[in-house]
Motif scaffolding. Structure first.
Motif, PDB file in Angstrom:
ATOM      1  N   ARG A  18       0.814  -1.211   0.000  1.00 60.73           N
ATOM      2  CA  ARG A  18       0.000   0.000   0.000  1.00 60.73           C
ATOM      3  C   ARG A  18       0.849   1.263   0.000  1.00 60.73           C
ATOM      4  NH1 ARG A  18      -4.885  -1.386   4.334  1.00 60.73           N
ATOM      5  NH2 ARG A  18      -5.768  -3.158   3.159  1.00 60.73           N
ATOM      6  N   ALA A  19       2.073   1.140   0.511  1.00 59.46           N
ATOM      7  CA  ALA A  19       2.958   2.309   0.522  1.00 59.46           C
ATOM      8  C   ALA A  19       3.240   2.777  -0.905  1.00 59.46           C
ATOM      9  CB  ALA A  19       4.266   1.977   1.239  1.00 59.46           C
ATOM     10  N   ILE A  20       3.336   1.849  -1.849  1.00 58.96           N
ATOM     11  CA  ILE A  20       3.549   2.212  -3.250  1.00 58.96           C
ATOM     12  C   ILE A  20       2.316   2.921  -3.796  1.00 58.96           C
ATOM     13  CG2 ILE A  20       3.815   1.269  -5.581  1.00 58.96           C
ATOM     14  CD1 ILE A  20       5.660  -0.823  -4.493  1.00 58.96           C
ATOM     15  N   SER A  21       1.147   2.427  -3.454  1.00 60.46           N
ATOM     16  CA  SER A  21      -0.096   3.024  -3.955  1.00 60.46           C
ATOM     17  C   SER A  21      -0.297   4.446  -3.466  1.00 60.46           C
ATOM     18  CB  SER A  21      -1.295   2.164  -3.534  1.00 60.46           C
ATOM     19  OG  SER A  21      -1.175   0.850  -4.056  1.00 60.46           O
ATOM     20  N   ARG A  22       0.282   4.757  -2.290  1.00 58.88           N
ATOM     21  CA  ARG A  22       0.132   6.104  -1.737  1.00 58.88           C
ATOM     22  C   ARG A  22       1.303   7.013  -2.066  1.00 58.88           C
ATOM     23  NH1 ARG A  22      -1.577   2.982   2.889  1.00 58.88           N
ATOM     24  NH2 ARG A  22       0.503   3.239   3.759  1.00 58.88           N
ATOM     25  N   ALA A  23       2.377   6.450  -2.618  1.00 56.91           N
ATOM     26  CA  ALA A  23       3.599   7.227  -2.862  1.00 56.91           C
ATOM     27  C   ALA A  23       3.419   8.209  -4.012  1.00 56.91           C
ATOM     28  CB  ALA A  23       4.766   6.291  -3.162  1.00 56.91           C
ATOM     29  N   ASN A  24       4.033   9.394  -3.876  1.00 50.96           N
ATOM     30  CA  ASN A  24       4.029  10.365  -4.971  1.00 50.96           C
ATOM     31  C   ASN A  24       5.237  10.139  -5.872  1.00 50.96           C
ATOM     32  OD1 ASN A  24       6.274  11.490  -3.657  1.00 50.96           O
ATOM     33  ND2 ASN A  24       5.028  13.042  -2.610  1.00 50.96           N
ATOM     34  N   LYS A  25       5.320  10.928  -6.945  1.00 44.00           N
ATOM     35  CA  LYS A  25       6.383  10.725  -7.928  1.00 44.00           C
ATOM     36  C   LYS A  25       7.766  10.907  -7.314  1.00 44.00           C
ATOM     37  CE  LYS A  25       6.089  11.989 -12.244  1.00 44.00           C
ATOM     38  NZ  LYS A  25       6.057  12.731 -13.528  1.00 44.00           N
ATOM     39  N   ASP A  26       7.950  11.963  -6.513  1.00 42.98           N
ATOM     40  CA  ASP A  26       9.275  12.238  -5.948  1.00 42.98           C
ATOM     41  C   ASP A  26       9.764  11.085  -5.078  1.00 42.98           C
ATOM     42  OD1 ASP A  26       9.339  14.683  -7.181  1.00 42.98           O
ATOM     43  OD2 ASP A  26       8.588  15.790  -5.457  1.00 42.98           O
ATOM     44  N   LEU A  27       8.869  10.525  -4.266  1.00 43.28           N
ATOM     45  CA  LEU A  27       9.267   9.416  -3.396  1.00 43.28           C
ATOM     46  C   LEU A  27       9.628   8.183  -4.210  1.00 43.28           C
ATOM     47  CD1 LEU A  27       9.622   8.152  -0.628  1.00 43.28           C
ATOM     48  CD2 LEU A  27       7.163   7.643  -0.599  1.00 43.28           C
ATOM     49  N   LEU A  28       8.847   7.895  -5.243  1.00 36.58           N
ATOM     50  CA  LEU A  28       9.123   6.717  -6.077  1.00 36.58           C
ATOM     51  C   LEU A  28      10.459   6.871  -6.804  1.00 36.58           C
ATOM     52  CD1 LEU A  28       5.536   6.202  -7.511  1.00 36.58           C
ATOM     53  CD2 LEU A  28       6.707   4.716  -5.886  1.00 36.58           C
ATOM     54  N   ILE A  29      10.727   8.057  -7.349  1.00 37.83           N
ATOM     55  CA  ILE A  29      12.003   8.307  -8.012  1.00 37.83           C
ATOM     56  C   ILE A  29      13.145   8.123  -7.022  1.00 37.83           C
ATOM     57  CG2 ILE A  29      13.440  10.072  -9.112  1.00 37.83           C
ATOM     58  CD1 ILE A  29      11.309   9.039 -10.956  1.00 37.83           C
ATOM     59  N   GLN A  30      12.959   8.632  -5.802  1.00 37.83           N
ATOM     60  CA  GLN A  30      13.997   8.519  -4.771  1.00 37.83           C
ATOM     61  C   GLN A  30      14.282   7.055  -4.437  1.00 37.83           C
ATOM     62  OE1 GLN A  30      12.983  10.556  -1.140  1.00 37.83           O
ATOM     63  NE2 GLN A  30      14.578   9.563   0.033  1.00 37.83           N
ATOM     64  N   LYS A  31      13.242   6.246  -4.303  1.00 31.52           N
ATOM     65  CA  LYS A  31      13.432   4.837  -3.972  1.00 31.52           C
ATOM     66  C   LYS A  31      14.100   4.072  -5.118  1.00 31.52           C
ATOM     67  CE  LYS A  31      11.530   4.967   0.099  1.00 31.52           C
ATOM     68  NZ  LYS A  31      12.339   4.730   1.320  1.00 31.52           N
ATOM     69  N   LEU A  32      13.669   4.349  -6.354  1.00 32.01           N
ATOM     70  CA  LEU A  32      14.268   3.673  -7.503  1.00 32.01           C
ATOM     71  C   LEU A  32      15.729   4.078  -7.683  1.00 32.01           C
ATOM     72  CD1 LEU A  32      11.271   3.985  -9.983  1.00 32.01           C
ATOM     73  CD2 LEU A  32      12.178   1.865  -9.022  1.00 32.01           C
ATOM     74  N   GLN A  33      16.012   5.366  -7.486  1.00 39.50           N
ATOM     75  CA  GLN A  33      17.395   5.837  -7.593  1.00 39.50           C
ATOM     76  C   GLN A  33      18.255   5.209  -6.502  1.00 39.50           C
ATOM     77  OE1 GLN A  33      17.725  10.086  -7.696  1.00 39.50           O
ATOM     78  NE2 GLN A  33      19.939  10.086  -7.847  1.00 39.50           N
ATOM     79  N   GLY A  34      17.709   5.132  -5.284  1.00 37.39           N
ATOM     80  CA  GLY A  34      18.456   4.518  -4.190  1.00 37.39           C
ATOM     81  C   GLY A  34      18.722   3.043  -4.430  1.00 37.39           C
ATOM     82  N   TYR A  35      17.792   2.378  -5.120  1.00 35.58           N
ATOM     83  CA  TYR A  35      17.959   0.961  -5.436  1.00 35.58           C
ATOM     84  C   TYR A  35      19.209   0.738  -6.281  1.00 35.58           C
ATOM     85  CZ  TYR A  35      17.017  -3.538  -7.722  1.00 35.58           C
ATOM     86  OH  TYR A  35      17.125  -4.815  -8.230  1.00 35.58           O
ATOM     87  N   TYR A  36      19.382   1.574  -7.322  1.00 37.25           N
ATOM     88  CA  TYR A  36      20.542   1.404  -8.196  1.00 37.25           C
ATOM     89  C   TYR A  36      21.818   1.972  -7.578  1.00 37.25           C
ATOM     90  CZ  TYR A  36      17.296  -0.125 -11.786  1.00 37.25           C
ATOM     91  OH  TYR A  36      16.354  -0.822 -12.484  1.00 37.25           O
TER      92      TYR A  36
END
Length: 213
Positions: A189-207
């Motif tokens: 559910r955290a993904i469903s509530r996440a905004n664009k900036d947070l998702l970009i931050q998580k994906l960038q942190g992954y790599y």
């Protein structure tokens, strides 16, 4: 040259929307657009002072409507010097008795090289066709973006350009993409509530964390 209105955006999409709204709002003429570097785009219009001010205000609102952080700066020059037209519009004629200083020529040359690089990057973003050397992958586009395409894009072009592509995706696409990462520091559910900036931050942190692609 009449009044000059300038708006600088981060990204091409906000710049296109900005120019469209500026031209529809008031009687102004599009002088040109400049790729400054680092993904920055400057839109320039000219016309009567009142019309230019109105178009700039409308353009700023349009950019903020897309993404508030996409707006970098704005400015109106009521009475610009005629020679400025040669800087803004590369097709404009200028007086041979007033040549452009060497410093400006060198700067223009540098901007031209940067613009070429950015145009190539934009074309790549609009129609990203790439293949992993070890697997046959479908072309990655803004409409069809999956983890395996992002993995291959990061390997080939680096994380910085990859993040630029991800920023062009709608938040719904980013949420669907994030669900494909089992080791991403966000799920359910955290993904469903996440905004664009947070998702970009998580994906960038992954790599950035050295995860194998």
């Amino acid at each position: 040259m009449q009044a000059l209105g300038l708006i600088e955006t981060r990204g091409l999409l906000p710049a296109i929307e900005c120019a469209d709204v500026m031209l529809k709002t008031a009687q102004v003429k599009l002088v040109g657009r400049t790729f400054v570097g680092g993904g920055l785009v400057t839109i320039a219009v000219t016309g009567d002072v009142g019309a230019v001010k109105a178009s700039v205000e409308a353009g700023v609102t349009a950019v903020k409507h897309i993404n508030h952080s996409a707006l970098v700066s704005q400015h109106v020059i009521p009475r610009p010097h005629d020679s400025l037209e040669c800087i803004i519009d590369e097709n404009a004629d200028f007086d041979e008795e007033q040549p452009i200083p060497i410093e400006e020529q060198e700067k223009a040359s540098s901007l031209g090289e940067t613009a070429t690089e950015l145009i190539e990057s934009i074309e790549l973003i609009e129609s990203i066709e790439m293949k992993n050397e070890n697997t046959n992958l479908e072309p990655m586009t803004l409409e069809n973006c999956h983890k395996e395409q992002v993995d291959a894009f990061v390997q080939k072009f680096g994380l910085e350009k990859s993040v630029d592509v991800l920023k062009s995706l709608p938040v719904v696409k980013l949420r669907n993409l994030a669900r494909e990462y089992k080791e991403l520091d966000i799920a359910g559910r955290a993904i469903s509530r996440a905004n664009k900036d947070l998702l970009i931050q998580k994906l960038q942190g992954y790599y950035e964390g050295g995860n194998k692609t």
